[in-house]
Scaffold this active site. Structure first.
Site, mmCIF file in Angstrom:
data_model
loop_
_atom_site.group_PDB
_atom_site.id
_atom_site.type_symbol
_atom_site.label_atom_id
_atom_site.label_comp_id
_atom_site.label_asym_id
_atom_site.label_seq_id
_atom_site.Cartn_x
_atom_site.Cartn_y
_atom_site.Cartn_z
ATOM 1 N N CYS A 1 0.830 -1.197 0.000
ATOM 2 C CA CYS A 1 0.000 0.000 0.000
ATOM 3 C C CYS A 1 0.872 1.258 0.000
ATOM 4 C CB CYS A 1 -0.860 0.019 1.244
ATOM 5 S SG CYS A 1 -1.707 -1.532 1.512
ATOM 6 N N GLU B 1 4.962 -11.550 -16.332
ATOM 7 C CA GLU B 1 4.521 -10.390 -15.557
ATOM 8 C C GLU B 1 3.587 -9.476 -16.338
ATOM 9 O OE1 GLU B 1 8.523 -8.922 -14.495
ATOM 10 O OE2 GLU B 1 7.775 -8.716 -12.460
ATOM 11 N N LYS C 1 4.974 -3.134 -7.106
ATOM 12 C CA LYS C 1 6.348 -2.721 -7.354
ATOM 13 C C LYS C 1 7.255 -3.067 -6.186
ATOM 14 C CE LYS C 1 9.497 -0.783 -9.816
ATOM 15 N NZ LYS C 1 10.044 -1.716 -10.809
ATOM 16 N N ASN D 1 0.052 1.209 6.053
ATOM 17 C CA ASN D 1 0.787 0.302 5.164
ATOM 18 C C ASN D 1 1.503 -0.717 6.029
ATOM 19 O OD1 ASN D 1 2.474 -0.928 3.281
ATOM 20 N ND2 ASN D 1 3.900 0.786 3.172
ATOM 21 N N GLY D 2 1.354 -1.998 5.701
ATOM 22 C CA GLY D 2 2.020 -3.042 6.485
ATOM 23 C C GLY D 2 0.999 -4.022 7.024
ATOM 24 N N HIS E 1 15.818 -32.909 -20.687
ATOM 25 C CA HIS E 1 15.438 -33.758 -19.551
ATOM 26 C C HIS E 1 13.991 -33.508 -19.133
ATOM 27 C CE1 HIS E 1 19.538 -35.114 -19.229
ATOM 28 N NE2 HIS E 1 19.947 -33.851 -19.212
ATOM 29 N N GLU F 1 14.982 -14.288 -16.503
ATOM 30 C CA GLU F 1 14.470 -12.919 -16.449
ATOM 31 C C GLU F 1 13.571 -12.623 -17.658
ATOM 32 O OE1 GLU F 1 14.026 -10.643 -14.479
ATOM 33 O OE2 GLU F 1 13.928 -8.771 -15.589
ATOM 34 N N ARG G 1 3.086 1.291 -6.924
ATOM 35 C CA ARG G 1 3.314 0.290 -5.882
ATOM 36 C C ARG G 1 2.321 -0.857 -5.985
ATOM 37 N NH1 ARG G 1 6.404 2.866 -1.811
ATOM 38 N NH2 ARG G 1 5.665 1.509 -0.161
ATOM 39 N N TRP H 1 -3.587 -2.504 -1.328
ATOM 40 C CA TRP H 1 -3.390 -3.778 -2.018
ATOM 41 C C TRP H 1 -3.817 -4.838 -1.022
ATOM 42 C CZ3 TRP H 1 -1.669 -8.451 -3.401
ATOM 43 C CH2 TRP H 1 -1.453 -8.686 -4.760
ATOM 44 N N LYS I 1 9.589 -11.548 -17.415
ATOM 45 C CA LYS I 1 8.985 -10.360 -18.032
ATOM 46 C C LYS I 1 7.721 -10.745 -18.796
ATOM 47 C CE LYS I 1 10.515 -7.730 -16.269
ATOM 48 N NZ LYS I 1 11.456 -8.038 -15.270
HETATM 49 C C1 G6P Z 1 8.417 -7.401 -6.969
HETATM 50 C C2 G6P Z 1 8.422 -6.736 -8.327
HETATM 51 C C3 G6P Z 1 9.544 -7.337 -9.180
HETATM 52 C C4 G6P Z 1 10.877 -7.184 -8.462
HETATM 53 C C5 G6P Z 1 10.837 -7.825 -7.071
HETATM 54 C C6 G6P Z 1 12.073 -7.483 -6.258
HETATM 55 O O1 G6P Z 1 8.023 -8.723 -7.092
HETATM 56 O O2 G6P Z 1 7.184 -6.920 -8.962
HETATM 57 O O3 G6P Z 1 9.610 -6.635 -10.413
HETATM 58 O O4 G6P Z 1 11.891 -7.759 -9.223
HETATM 59 O O5 G6P Z 1 9.709 -7.333 -6.345
HETATM 60 O O6 G6P Z 1 12.071 -6.113 -6.009
HETATM 61 P P1 G6P Z 1 13.316 -5.260 -5.573
HETATM 62 O O7 G6P Z 1 12.757 -3.882 -5.393
HETATM 63 O O8 G6P Z 1 13.813 -5.842 -4.278
HETATM 64 O O9 G6P Z 1 14.322 -5.350 -6.642
#
Ligand code: G6P
Length: 647
Positions: A33, A524, A642, A144-145, A540, A517, A58, A118, A521
């Site tokens: 949040c 995501e 985020k 938040n938290g 395998h 990675e 966020r 959230w 992407k």
């Molecule tokens: C979340 C984001 C990812 C990110 C991960 C780690 O899951 O959606 O995009 O890679 O957190 O975040 P950080 O800020 O620690 O790199």
């Protein structure tokens, strides 16, 4: 919320089970949040509304504002869905339509709080959205938290006659303040703080006094100090266009923000604290889209610059600047352990390959979320590097605490200046990549790989080695620009690529984390199932998946050996009529093996240590254009956030 942590006591286990069962509540694993509060002479509704838009990145599913009206009464306006009307289909809920009429704000207030929620405890709904107002109507909070002991507190409050109107953990804060209020608002908040377990930051306003109180323990909170106003929020974005002066609250600190830009900071025990005022390290331009359709696309395109920012001032002063970033590095390093989550973890995995191969130091990379529950064996001369874009990721922070407590050498490679991980690590490197707003991380990954290389250069006492890396780093911004020559092609093929239901991303050695990675992407932002796999492992199991609905994305660059081995894996797929897309620096040779319905993307050649930087960029673009073709919400993908600030 992670099970193992919650199960620490029976009561918490009960809370957890209740959470899961209670009327199909959604108990999700993240809570990012955003909170914001304004006290000043302008219309705080407008300031908070605009600030909430800046906190959108966020991740959120509902939103709300609370304020004191002209009669000093507290009002709350909440909505599920989006903040702005333009972000939703006609008729769908949004906050804007509730607070604006004919383009003008319906309300005017100088003391305002706001929240993007959230869902963690209780489904996304208006009644679960913040602010939560105490039963008496005297206090309103945004939080938040997670309040871990909320269920016990809730039971106690219910026994005292308090009625709850939401399923959230947060609402207990409002009622507790009300319960403790005995003519002194600050005192009531302080007493409340002694009752709360968990990680949190919150803001509270009251009918009785004209100030805002903010408290921080575990979740971020910073304070923009304007001339005649104060803005308190989860990060600097909501106020960076109004003031560059910021103070960062530490855990167990609270702020009382008054009119005219005045404030007091105290410990939870009530002791006055003198805070240093710092400067916000970026401008408003850094957080606008600058003509791009999405922040993500803008951030992908920033990489020639952001990569350069990560090394430019450092490479000519390795032995001073970079060594100063990692002071007192142990002489005989036992292991280098990279810790992170998501994209940052994959950058750490690249680090593992570099450290072992070139520094000849044992190395590993660890999912922070697994690491923290494994009771890991850590030695004093282990070097543990936490990687994080946001500097807020709860699992990474927790992992860092563990290795620090166990006496390892710790450092951070972090983008967000002054963030919690940066402060906890106490040393390490900032990426200087500017704010990353698109939820899917892009520019942070490439800058992390630069920082990892710089760190490893400290471990490698070989001037030729260092110079070769420095020379190639300096060529990198132009090479990245060359990668963008493929952008039109990638945009053109995106509609065809978007037809596939499954993707296998395959790479070997240092390109294996790139495969992971790349697949991340695609998952995501395009919401298509994509798996990253080591290409050597492909036969395998995953090879059984080869059919018309599967596209195999190969990353084939690097030394001859790796190149040839990965090429063999590609041929295994081709001989089963599989369709492939290849990222390669050797287009001419590759064409010999590919059919007309395969795809090929040319990348410039570079040294293995930097090749993930070059190779990931076309994969970022591929996901972007596929997602755009499919009409996805690219900057705010569903269910993602985020910064993930709870474990
Ligand atoms: C979340 C984001 C990812 C990110 C991960 C780690 O899951 O959606 O995009 O890679 O957190 O975040 P950080 O800020 O620690 O790199």
């Amino acid at each position: 919320m992670d099970g193992a942590r919650v199960y620490k006591n029976k009561n918490a286990l009960f809370i957890y089970i209740r959470c899961c069962l209670d009327a199909c509540l959604i108990c999700l694993v993240v809570n990012m949040c955003g909170i914001i509060g304004y006290i000043g002479n302008d219309n705080g509704i407008e300031v908070v509304f605009n600030g909430l838009i800046r906190l959108e990145y966020r991740g959120y599913d509902s939103v709300g504002i609370g304020f004191k009206d002209k009669k000093g009464k507290i009002k709350a306006v909440k909505s599920v869905g989006r903040i702005q009307r333009s972000d939703v289909a006609p008729g769908m809920p949004n906050l804007e339509e509730k607070i604006k009429e004919n383009g003008r704000f319906k309300f005017d207030s100088q003391i305002v709080i706001g929240h993007t929620r959230w869902a963690t405890h209780g489904a996304p709904s208006e009644r679960n959205a913040h602010p939560h107002v105490s039963m008496s109507g005297r206090f309103a909070i945004v939080h938040n938290g997670i309040i871990e002991n909320y269920y016990t507190l809730k039971k106690e409050l219910v026994d005292k006659g308090y009625k709850f109107s939401s399923e959230t953990d947060s609402e207990v804060i409002a009622h507790l303040i009300d319960y403790f209020y005995n003519g002194d608002f600050v005192e009531a908040v302080r007493k409340t703080l002694t009752k709360l377990d968990g990680a949190y930051s919150f803001l509270v306003i009251s009918e009785v006094d004209d100030f805002i109180i903010g408290a921080k323990k575990g979740s971020p909170l910073c304070v923009g100090i304007g001339n005649d106003e104060i803005i308190i929020s989860s990060d600097e974005m909501p106020f960076v266009d109004r003031t560059k002066k910021v103070i960062y609250l530490n855990d167990n600190e609270l702020i009382i923000a008054y009119f005219n830009g005045n404030y007091d900071v105290k410990s939870f025990e009530g002791i006055d604290i003198e805070k240093e005022i710092k400067g916000v390290p970026y401008d408003i331009e850094a957080i606008t889209k600058a003509g791009y359709k999405h922040f993500m696309l803008k951030e992908i395109h920033e990489q020639p610059t952001t990569v350069k920012n990560a090394f430019i001032s450092r490479v000519d002063h390795l032995d001073t600047m970079v060594r100063d970033n990692f002071p007192n590095l142990p002489r005989n390093i036992n292991r280098v352990i990279y810790l992170g989550c998501g994209t940052s973890l994959y950058a750490g995995m690249v680090g593992m390959y570099i450290t072992e191969r070139y520094a000849h130091v044992p190395s590993r990379s660890e999912y922070a979320s697994e690491f923290i529950y494994r009771d890991p064996v850590i030695f004093r001369n282990d070097v543990c590097i936490a990687l994080s874009q946001s500097g807020e990721t709860a699992d990474t922070k927790e992992a860092l605490k563990i290795v620090k407590d166990k006496g390892a050498y710790v450092a951070g490679i972090v983008n967000t200046v002054g963030s919690q991980i940066a402060r906890l690590a106490g040393k390490g490197m900032y990426l200087h990549a500017g704010p990353e707003i698109g939820v899917a991380s892009t520019k942070a990954f490439t800058s992390q790989i630069i920082a990892i290389n710089l760190f490893n250069m400290l471990l490698i006492d070989d001037d030729d080695y260092r110079q070769s890396i420095i020379n190639e780093m300096k060529r990198l911004p132009n090479k990245i620009k060359d990668v963008f020559n493929n952008e039109d092609y990638i945009r053109d093929i995106a509609p065809m690529i978007a037809r596939y239901k499954n993707f296998l991303y395959l790479g070997r050695d240092i390109n294996y984390p790139v495969a992971l990675e790349g697949a991340l992407k695609m998952k995501e932002i395009a919401y298509i199932h994509a798996e990253g796999y080591s290409s050597g492992e492909m036969k395998h199991g995953p090879i059984a998946l080869v059919d018309d609905n599967l596209l195999s994305v190969f990353i084939i660059t690097g030394g001859r050996d790796i190149y040839q081995k990965t090429l063999n894996n590609l041929l295994e797929i081709k001989s089963r009529n599989g369709k492939v897309l290849v990222i390669t620096d050797n287009v001419d040779e590759m064409r010999k093996y590919l059919g007309n319905d395969d795809y090929i993307i040319k990348v410039p050649n570079t040294i293995p240590q930097l090749t993930p930087i070059i190779n990931i960029i076309p994969l970022q673009l591929l996901s972007y254009y596929v997602a755009d073709h499919l009409g996805r919400e690219i900057d705010k993908p569903r269910n993602l956030a985020k910064s993930v600030t709870v474990e």
